[in-house]
Design a protein around this motif. Structure first.
Motif, PDB file in Angstrom:
ATOM      1  N   LYS A   1     -40.028  -3.852 -40.880  1.00 18.94           N
ATOM      2  CA  LYS A   1     -40.640  -2.569 -40.530  1.00 18.94           C
ATOM      3  C   LYS A   1     -39.722  -1.403 -40.898  1.00 18.94           C
ATOM      4  O   LYS A   1     -40.169  -0.385 -41.436  1.00 18.94           O
ATOM      5  CB  LYS A   1     -40.969  -2.540 -39.030  1.00 18.94           C
ATOM      6  N   LEU A   2     -38.436  -1.563 -40.619  1.00 21.56           N
ATOM      7  CA  LEU A   2     -37.494  -0.501 -40.986  1.00 21.56           C
ATOM      8  C   LEU A   2     -37.393  -0.351 -42.496  1.00 21.56           C
ATOM      9  O   LEU A   2     -37.337   0.767 -43.025  1.00 21.56           O
ATOM     10  CB  LEU A   2     -36.105  -0.819 -40.412  1.00 21.56           C
ATOM     11  N   ALA A   3     -37.368  -1.491 -43.193  1.00 21.23           N
ATOM     12  CA  ALA A   3     -37.191  -1.478 -44.650  1.00 21.23           C
ATOM     13  C   ALA A   3     -38.360  -0.836 -45.364  1.00 21.23           C
ATOM     14  O   ALA A   3     -38.203  -0.279 -46.456  1.00 21.23           O
ATOM     15  CB  ALA A   3     -36.981  -2.900 -45.161  1.00 21.23           C
ATOM     16  N   THR A   4     -39.542  -0.904 -44.785  1.00 24.78           N
ATOM     17  CA  THR A   4     -40.730  -0.341 -45.432  1.00 24.78           C
ATOM     18  C   THR A   4     -41.018   1.087 -44.986  1.00 24.78           C
ATOM     19  O   THR A   4     -42.032   1.663 -45.369  1.00 24.78           O
ATOM     20  CB  THR A   4     -41.961  -1.221 -45.140  1.00 24.78           C
ATOM     21  N   TYR A   5     -40.132   1.680 -44.181  1.00 24.16           N
ATOM     22  CA  TYR A   5     -40.307   3.080 -43.794  1.00 24.16           C
ATOM     23  C   TYR A   5     -39.194   3.928 -44.431  1.00 24.16           C
ATOM     24  O   TYR A   5     -39.267   4.248 -45.613  1.00 24.16           O
ATOM     25  CB  TYR A   5     -40.320   3.216 -42.269  1.00 24.16           C
ATOM     26  N   LYS A   6     -38.155   4.211 -43.706  1.00 24.97           N
ATOM     27  CA  LYS A   6     -37.072   5.039 -44.248  1.00 24.97           C
ATOM     28  C   LYS A   6     -35.769   4.279 -44.421  1.00 24.97           C
ATOM     29  O   LYS A   6     -34.774   4.843 -44.848  1.00 24.97           O
ATOM     30  CB  LYS A   6     -36.825   6.249 -43.342  1.00 24.97           C
ATOM     31  N   GLY A   7     -35.777   3.015 -44.064  1.00 24.18           N
ATOM     32  CA  GLY A   7     -34.554   2.234 -44.161  1.00 24.18           C
ATOM     33  C   GLY A   7     -33.852   2.121 -42.827  1.00 24.18           C
ATOM     34  O   GLY A   7     -34.468   2.198 -41.761  1.00 24.18           O
ATOM     35  N   LEU A   8     -32.549   1.947 -42.879  1.00 24.67           N
ATOM     36  CA  LEU A   8     -31.762   1.658 -41.676  1.00 24.67           C
ATOM     37  C   LEU A   8     -31.300   2.954 -41.013  1.00 24.67           C
ATOM     38  O   LEU A   8     -30.533   3.720 -41.595  1.00 24.67           O
ATOM     39  CB  LEU A   8     -30.543   0.820 -42.074  1.00 24.67           C
ATOM     40  N   PRO A   9     -31.746   3.215 -39.766  1.00 28.27           N
ATOM     41  CA  PRO A   9     -31.270   4.418 -39.070  1.00 28.27           C
ATOM     42  C   PRO A   9     -29.774   4.336 -38.792  1.00 28.27           C
ATOM     43  O   PRO A   9     -29.260   3.286 -38.395  1.00 28.27           O
ATOM     44  CB  PRO A   9     -32.068   4.402 -37.758  1.00 28.27           C
ATOM     45  N   ILE A  10     -29.078   5.433 -38.987  1.00 28.34           N
ATOM     46  CA  ILE A  10     -27.635   5.457 -38.725  1.00 28.34           C
ATOM     47  C   ILE A  10     -27.337   5.161 -37.265  1.00 28.34           C
ATOM     48  O   ILE A  10     -26.374   4.459 -36.933  1.00 28.34           O
ATOM     49  CB  ILE A  10     -27.052   6.820 -39.137  1.00 28.34           C
ATOM     50  N   VAL A  11     -28.197   5.643 -36.384  1.00 32.07           N
ATOM     51  CA  VAL A  11     -27.968   5.400 -34.960  1.00 32.07           C
ATOM     52  C   VAL A  11     -28.066   3.914 -34.627  1.00 32.07           C
ATOM     53  O   VAL A  11     -27.405   3.429 -33.705  1.00 32.07           O
ATOM     54  CB  VAL A  11     -28.958   6.229 -34.110  1.00 32.07           C
ATOM     55  N   LEU A  12     -28.864   3.173 -35.392  1.00 28.74           N
ATOM     56  CA  LEU A  12     -28.955   1.733 -35.166  1.00 28.74           C
ATOM     57  C   LEU A  12     -27.649   1.045 -35.551  1.00 28.74           C
ATOM     58  O   LEU A  12     -27.242   0.069 -34.906  1.00 28.74           O
ATOM     59  CB  LEU A  12     -30.121   1.143 -35.969  1.00 28.74           C
ATOM     60  N   ILE A  13     -26.986   1.538 -36.585  1.00 31.22           N
ATOM     61  CA  ILE A  13     -25.682   0.985 -36.973  1.00 31.22           C
ATOM     62  C   ILE A  13     -24.674   1.203 -35.843  1.00 31.22           C
ATOM     63  O   ILE A  13     -23.902   0.299 -35.487  1.00 31.22           O
ATOM     64  CB  ILE A  13     -25.193   1.633 -38.267  1.00 31.22           C
ATOM     65  N   ILE A  14     -24.688   2.411 -35.266  1.00 31.66           N
ATOM     66  CA  ILE A  14     -23.799   2.702 -34.140  1.00 31.66           C
ATOM     67  C   ILE A  14     -24.095   1.770 -32.975  1.00 31.66           C
ATOM     68  O   ILE A  14     -23.181   1.188 -32.365  1.00 31.66           O
ATOM     69  CB  ILE A  14     -23.956   4.171 -33.708  1.00 31.66           C
ATOM     70  N   LEU A  15     -25.376   1.605 -32.666  1.00 30.09           N
ATOM     71  CA  LEU A  15     -25.780   0.759 -31.547  1.00 30.09           C
ATOM     72  C   LEU A  15     -25.394  -0.700 -31.788  1.00 30.09           C
ATOM     73  O   LEU A  15     -24.866  -1.371 -30.883  1.00 30.09           O
ATOM     74  CB  LEU A  15     -27.289   0.877 -31.326  1.00 30.09           C
TER      75      LEU A  15
END
Length: 395
Positions: free
Chosen positions: A231-245
Motif C-alpha cells: 500500500k505504501l509502495a503504490t502511493y508515495k513510498g516510505l514515509p520518513i516518520v515511519l523510518i523514525i518509528l
C-alpha cells in the motif's frame, strides 16, 4: 512433572496474551475493511494512518516501559505541546537552523523527564501525582513560551519529518520497490526474533504456544507487513516518520528484551522488594525511565508539530490517554511487570484503525469515544481474568 501438568492445564491459552493481539489486529482490519467497503485499505488511507498515529505510537513506546515498572505518566501530552513550542520559538521566531530546534526540543524533554524522575525516584512521590502536576505545569509553560499564540510556518526540512517520503530509490516499476524490499526485510527480522525467543523459552522450560499457532502468527504478521508495504509502495513510498518509528521500535525492543536495564525494569514492576534485594538500583532505573519518557515525548512533539506545521499551546491534548490505552490493549498489565514494545505498537494501531474506520463510516466522535472506552475496559478485564486463570492453573 509439575511443570508439565501446568502446561497441559494451560493448553493453547497459555500464551493467548501474546498471540491474541496479532489475531485481534487482523480481525479489526478485516472488519473495518468490510464495513467501509474497502476505503480503509486504500493506499492513501493506509499512508494517512501511519502519519496520523505516529506520534501516539512513539509515546506508547516510552509509556509501556513506564507501565511495566509499575508507574504511569499523565504529562506526556503537555510535554508534546511544550517541546513543540520550544521548536517553534527556535526555528521560526529566532530563525535558527531547524536542526537546532530539534535538539532544543529534545533537551527540554530530557530536562522535563529528569525533573519528574527526581520526584518519583528520589523523593518517593507517586508517579500519578508527579505527572498530574506536570500535566498542568507543562501545559502552562507551553502557553508562556508561545505567549498563548501559535507559531507557523516551519522550514521545509522540518516539515518533511512528518510529511516527507522516500520514493523512487528503486523505481521504474509503477511502484516503489525499495519499500517492498524493506517490508521483506522486516518480515525476515520478525520471524528470526520470534523463533529465537521461542527457542529461548523452550531452553528455560517455559510454556510456549503450539507450533501451529506460532506458524499462524508468523504468517498473519508476514501478510500484514507485506500488504502494508504494498500500500505504501503504490502511493508515495516510505514515509520518513515511519523510518523514525521503526528505528525506535527496534532500539527499544532490544533495550527491553536484551539489556540489563530492560531486565531491571521488568524486575521492578514484577517484584519490587526482590529487585531491591537482588542489587538493582531501583531509584536510578526509575529516574532514567522518566528521562527516556521525556525524550520520546519531545520526539512525538517534533513529529506532531511538523505534521501540523504549527506550534500550538493546545497541542497534545488527550495524547496521554491514547498512549496508555495502546499499552493496555497491547497486553501491558495494570499491576506492572508485563508488557512489550511491539504489543504497545499493535495496541496503538488497533486504536488508530478503529478511529479511522469509524470516521470513514460517519460515526460521530461521541460514539467513537464510548466505543474506545469499552475496548480499553475489555482489555483491562482480560488482564484481570488472565491473572486469575493463571493463579488457578498454578493451584
Amino acid at each position: 512433572m509439575t511443570s508439565l501438568m501446568q502446561s497441559l492445564k494451560a493448553g493453547p491459552l497459555a500464551n493467548l496474551r501474546q498471540s491474541g493481539i496479532y489475531i485481534a489486529l487482523a480481525v479489526i482490519i478485516v472488519l473495518f475493511a468490510v464495513l467501509t467497503d474497502g476505503s480503509l485499505l486504500t493506499s492513501q488511507n493506509v499512508t494517512n494512518l501511519v502519519v496520523q498515529n505516529s506520534y501516539v505510537l512513539i509515546l506508547a513506546i516510552g509509556m509501556v516501559m513506564i507501565i511495566i515498572a509499575g508507574h504511569i505518566d499523565l504529562s506526556v501530552g503537555s510535554v508534546v505541546a511544550l517541546t513543540g513550542a520550544v521548536a517553534g520559538v527556535v526555528a521560526v521566531r529566532m530563525e535558527l537552523p531547524w536542526i537546532l530546534a530539534i535538539l532544543a526540543a529534545i533537551l527540554v524533554g530530557a530536562l522535563v523527564g529528569a525533573w519528574q524522575g527526581f520526584w518519583v525516584a528520589f523523593v518517593g512521590i507517586p508517579a500519578f501525582i508527579v505527572t498530574l502536576a506536570g500535566m498542568l505545569a507543562f501545559r502552562g509553560l507551553a502557553m508562556i513560551v508561545l505567549g498563548n499564540t501559535q507559531i507557523s510556518p516551519f522550514p521545509g526540512p522540518f516539515r518533511s519529518i512528518a510529511s516527507g517520503y522516500l520514493n523512487g530509490l528503486l523505481g521504474g516499476y509503477g511502484y516503489d520497490a525499495f519499500t517492498l524490499l524493506l517490508g521483506g526485510l522486516c518480515v525476515a527480522a520478525f520471524a528470526w526474533m520470534q523463533w529465537s525467543a521461542r527457542r529461548g523459552r523452550i531452553a528455560y522450560e517455559q510454556t510456549v504456544e503450539p507450533m501451529a499457532l506460532f506458524i499462524l502468527k508468523l504468517v498473519l504478521v508476514a501478510l500484514l507487513i507485506m500488504a502494508f508495504a504494498w500500500k505504501l509502495a503504490t502511493y508515495k513510498g516510505l514515509p520518513i516518520v515511519l523510518i523514525i518509528l521503526a528505528f525506535l521500535i527496534v532500539i527499544y525492543t532490544v533495550v527491553t528484551s536484551r539489556t540489563p536495564f530492560g531486565r531491571s525494569v521488568y524486575a521492578i514492576g514484577g517484584n519490587l522488594p526482590a529487585a531491591r534485594l537482588s542489587g538493582i538500583k531501583v531509584k536510578w532505573v526509575n529516574f532514567w525511565l522518566f528521562v527516556n519518557m521525556g525524550v520520546l515525548s519531545a520526539i512525538a512533539g517534533i513529529v506532531f508539530t511538523a505534521r501540523l506545521n504549527l506550534a500550538n499551546p493546545k497541542a497534545g491534548q488527550n495524547f496521554e490517554l491514547d498512549a496508555i490505552a495502546a499499552c493496555f490493549i497491547g497486553g501491558a498489565a495494570v499491576s506492572g511487570g508485563v508488557g512489550r514494545v511491539v504489543g504497545a505498537i499493535i495496541g496503538g494501531l488497533i486504536m488508530g484503525i478503529m478511529n479511522n474506520g469509524m470516521s470513514l463510516m460517519g460515526i460521530g466522535i461521541d460514539y467513537q469515544q464510548a466505543i474506545k472506552g469499552l475496548v480499553l475496559l475489555g482489555a483491562v478485564a482480560f488482564d484481570v481474568w488472565n491473572k486469575r486463570r493463571a493463579g488457578a492453573v498454578e493451584a
